[in-house]
Design a protein around this motif. Structure first.
Motif, PDB file in Angstrom:
ATOM      1  N   PRO A  64      29.577   9.726   5.477  1.00 15.01           N
ATOM      2  CA  PRO A  64      28.849   8.886   4.517  1.00 15.01           C
ATOM      3  C   PRO A  64      27.378   9.294   4.475  1.00 15.01           C
ATOM      4  CG  PRO A  64      29.318   7.660   6.536  1.00 15.01           C
ATOM      5  CD  PRO A  64      30.013   8.969   6.670  1.00 15.01           C
ATOM      6  N   HIS A  65      26.938   9.781   3.322  1.00 16.16           N
ATOM      7  CA  HIS A  65      25.588  10.310   3.175  1.00 16.16           C
ATOM      8  C   HIS A  65      24.599   9.225   2.774  1.00 16.16           C
ATOM      9  CE1 HIS A  65      27.733  14.078   3.261  1.00 16.16           C
ATOM     10  NE2 HIS A  65      26.660  14.798   3.010  1.00 16.16           N
ATOM     11  N   VAL A  66      23.414   9.287   3.386  1.00 11.62           N
ATOM     12  CA  VAL A  66      22.277   8.459   2.988  1.00 11.62           C
ATOM     13  C   VAL A  66      21.077   9.382   2.882  1.00 11.62           C
ATOM     14  CG1 VAL A  66      20.706   6.614   3.679  1.00 11.62           C
ATOM     15  CG2 VAL A  66      23.158   6.359   4.057  1.00 11.62           C
ATOM     16  N   PRO A  98      20.661  16.603  -0.834  1.00 12.43           N
ATOM     17  CA  PRO A  98      21.639  17.626  -0.449  1.00 12.43           C
ATOM     18  C   PRO A  98      22.826  17.051   0.308  1.00 12.43           C
ATOM     19  CG  PRO A  98      19.804  17.653   1.071  1.00 12.43           C
ATOM     20  CD  PRO A  98      19.439  16.666  -0.017  1.00 12.43           C
ATOM     21  N   ILE A  99      23.932  17.787   0.258  1.00 11.85           N
ATOM     22  CA  ILE A  99      25.113  17.448   1.041  1.00 11.85           C
ATOM     23  C   ILE A  99      25.017  18.146   2.390  1.00 11.85           C
ATOM     24  CG2 ILE A  99      27.629  17.656   1.167  1.00 11.85           C
ATOM     25  CD1 ILE A  99      27.714  17.502  -1.851  1.00 11.85           C
ATOM     26  N   LEU A 100      25.401  17.443   3.435  1.00 15.13           N
ATOM     27  CA  LEU A 100      25.321  17.993   4.788  1.00 15.13           C
ATOM     28  C   LEU A 100      26.258  19.179   4.969  1.00 15.13           C
ATOM     29  CD1 LEU A 100      25.472  14.640   6.788  1.00 15.13           C
ATOM     30  CD2 LEU A 100      23.499  16.167   6.673  1.00 15.13           C
ATOM     31  N   PRO A 101      25.811  20.231   5.619  1.00 18.51           N
ATOM     32  CA  PRO A 101      26.771  21.243   6.068  1.00 18.51           C
ATOM     33  C   PRO A 101      27.770  20.591   7.025  1.00 18.51           C
ATOM     34  CG  PRO A 101      24.530  22.098   6.183  1.00 18.51           C
ATOM     35  CD  PRO A 101      24.416  20.629   5.907  1.00 18.51           C
ATOM     36  N   PHE A 116      21.408  12.246   5.760  1.00 21.82           N
ATOM     37  CA  PHE A 116      21.971  12.194   7.112  1.00 21.82           C
ATOM     38  C   PHE A 116      23.308  11.471   7.102  1.00 21.82           C
ATOM     39  CE2 PHE A 116      18.727   8.862   6.603  1.00 21.82           C
ATOM     40  CZ  PHE A 116      19.427   7.703   6.871  1.00 21.82           C
ATOM     41  N   ASP A 117      24.050  11.691   8.183  1.00 23.81           N
ATOM     42  CA  ASP A 117      25.364  11.075   8.385  1.00 23.81           C
ATOM     43  C   ASP A 117      25.139   9.647   8.884  1.00 23.81           C
ATOM     44  OD1 ASP A 117      27.880  10.270   9.189  1.00 23.81           O
ATOM     45  OD2 ASP A 117      28.399  12.189  10.118  1.00 23.81           O
ATOM     46  N   HIS A 118      25.498   8.674   8.047  1.00 21.34           N
ATOM     47  CA  HIS A 118      25.210   7.276   8.395  1.00 21.34           C
ATOM     48  C   HIS A 118      26.108   6.750   9.505  1.00 21.34           C
ATOM     49  CE1 HIS A 118      22.911   3.812   7.882  1.00 21.34           C
ATOM     50  NE2 HIS A 118      23.205   3.452   6.637  1.00 21.34           N
ATOM     51  N   GLY A 164      19.443   3.641   9.187  1.00 28.06           N
ATOM     52  CA  GLY A 164      18.252   3.778   8.355  1.00 28.06           C
ATOM     53  C   GLY A 164      16.969   3.833   9.153  1.00 28.06           C
ATOM     54  N   GLU A 165      16.898   3.070  10.241  1.00 25.98           N
ATOM     55  CA  GLU A 165      15.676   3.056  11.043  1.00 25.98           C
ATOM     56  C   GLU A 165      15.425   4.407  11.685  1.00 25.98           C
ATOM     57  OE1 GLU A 165      13.691   0.633  14.827  1.00 25.98           O
ATOM     58  OE2 GLU A 165      15.821   0.411  14.362  1.00 25.98           O
ATOM     59  N   LEU A 166      16.456   4.980  12.327  1.00 22.32           N
ATOM     60  CA  LEU A 166      16.277   6.272  12.989  1.00 22.32           C
ATOM     61  C   LEU A 166      15.956   7.365  11.972  1.00 22.32           C
ATOM     62  CD1 LEU A 166      16.404   8.181  15.380  1.00 22.32           C
ATOM     63  CD2 LEU A 166      18.898   8.252  15.131  1.00 22.32           C
TER      64      LEU A 166
END
Length: 448
Positions: A241-243, A378-381, A416-418, A423-425
């Motif tokens: 899950p991307h954020v 972008p999409i994560l590798p 990033f991978d949620h 969100g905080e990190l």
């Protein structure tokens, strides 16, 4: 009497299942020595020179240039003389992983090829056992590889050229077969192509006709880097899950620091660019937030916090987008990081990034600013936890020390991978990257 041995395409690294024959370096009937490259195979990750496993004669090609061969399928046949030829084995389809094909350890040198009895015997690949001993025709006489290609265009057989040269020829609408090669073994070089293009531009010259008629749709096979990239992006988009979070910051001090480091003697032999400082900022921020450098292990139901930051750098190449990574980048000094970035960019442009550099990444950077783009999502590798987008640096009005001034401003984006990063990190990590870029001198001293 020579023995005919079939050599199957090996696994050229990291479990690849197929490869495309880019160019044959030795024609049927040509003599080969042990470890002499005889064919270039383009995989989804790199262009690899496959070395000969024998001293002898290359008897037959089992695929044409441009054709795709499955791992474990016949690639070429060799005629091998004498008792040293390996005994026939029963036919068996397998995918051996021959580590090191087409790659060398850093700092190593390619050994000079010396034909003769001193050459060691290579391990035997799969061979075909004849149904019964029958009289076989004598093998064709060895044909030595010419020291220099004959002058003039290629009048028959495949045209040898590296992928970047092939792409340039396609962009210019030039038929490579019409170009006079001057490279090793009759390879068309970029200089050959540029000279041919200049000749066409002279008065009275006419360009060759394009194979595709004007107005007709072009169909491009999905293979190689494009195919692997598509598979990876689909897998990543529907798994993690991307954020994405964004930060716009004043990087005037960073741009001044880039200029200052360019003038330093120890950095004279490397490229000093804004990307160098963005990479350093990511590494220092990852040290402050170790959970950003982690991996989700679905099978074990564990979060694996990685010790090393294998920093990926998205690179646009003639073969498509690749994301090679710098292993244990956190251990490098700023000068060492600059050297590693330069080496990564060179090998990526040449299409010779080893498969080992294309896997194991943990965090990546995509520098879309070089295209004049402000930011992106972008999409994560696959397997990575985060990817930072570095946008274009532009002069913009900015409130600086209580007054409006023209400053150098950029926008950063962090996907990033949620599952791993909340969100905080993610926000804290991005804020630290921005803080470093706004005041690189102060934070470099404070964080190291």
């Amino acid at each position: 009497m020579g023995q005919k041995i079939t050599f199957n395409l090996p696994d050229l690294g990291e479990g690849l299942t197929e490869g495309e024959v880019a160019a044959w370096l030795v024609e049927p009937g040509g003599s080969v020595v042990l470890n002499q490259p005889f064919v270039e195979v383009e995989t989804a990750k790199a262009l690899v020179e496959v070395p000969s496993p024998y001293d002898g004669v290359l008897a037959e090609h089992h695929a044409k240039a441009g054709e795709t061969v499955d791992v474990g399928s016949p690639l070429a046949s060799f005629e091998v003389e004498g008792a040293e030829a390996p005994a026939p084995q029963k036919e068996e389809k397998r995918t051996p992983n021959l580590v090191g094909y087409g790659a060398r350890e850093a700092g190593s040198k390619r050994r000079k090829r010396r034909p003769g009895p001193e050459s060691p015997v290579a391990p035997a690949p799969v061979v075909e056992a004849p149904p019964a001993p029958v009289a076989a025709p004598a093998p064709p006489p060895p044909v030595p590889v010419p020291a220099a290609p004959a002058a003039g265009p290629n009048l028959g057989g495949p045209t040898l050229a590296k992928p970047p040269v092939r792409k340039l020829a396609k962009d210019l609408g030039i038929d490579l077969a019409a170009v006079t090669p001057t490279g090793p073994h009759g390879t068309v070089s970029r200089a050959d192509l540029e000279a041919f293009s200049q000749a066409l531009a002279s008065p009275g010259a006419t360009a060759p006709e394009r194979e595709r008629p004007s107005g007709e749709d072009e169909r491009i096979p999905i293979k190689g880097v494009r195919k692997l990239t598509a598979q990876n992006m689909v897998a990543s988009a529907f798994t993690a899950p991307h954020v994405t979070v964004f930060l716009t910051c004043d990087v005037t001090e960073m741009m001044d620091t880039v200029k200052a480091f360019k003038a330093r003697k120890e950095f004279a032999e490397v490229k000093v660019s804004p990307l160098l400082f963005v990479a350093k900022a990511v590494l220092l921020a990852a040290r402050r937030h170790p959970m950003i450098n982690a991996r989700w292990d679905e099978a074990a139901q564990e979060i694996v916090v990685k010790h090393d930051v294998n920093l990926g750098i998205a690179a646009a190449t003639p073969r498509g987008l690749v994301v090679p990574n710098i292993k244990a980048a956190q251990e490098l000094s700023l000068l060492g990081l600059a050297e590693a970035l330069g080496a990564l960019a060179r090998t990526a442009r040449e299409g010779r990034t080893p498969p080992s550099d294309m896997t194991g990444g943990t965090i990546s950077i995509s520098n879309v600013g070089v295209f004049g783009v402000d930011t992106g999502t972008p999409i994560l590798p696959p397997g990575e936890s985060a990817i930072l987008v570095f946008g274009a640096v532009r002069p913009q009005p900015w409130v600086h020390e209580g007054e409006i001034a023209v400053r150098q401003v950029t926008t950063l984006g962090l996907s990033f991978d949620h599952r791993l990063i909340d969100g905080e990190l993610g926000s804290q990590f991005l804020a630290d990257v921005g803080a470093f870029l706004q005041h690189p001198g102060e934070t470099l001293l404070a964080w190291t």
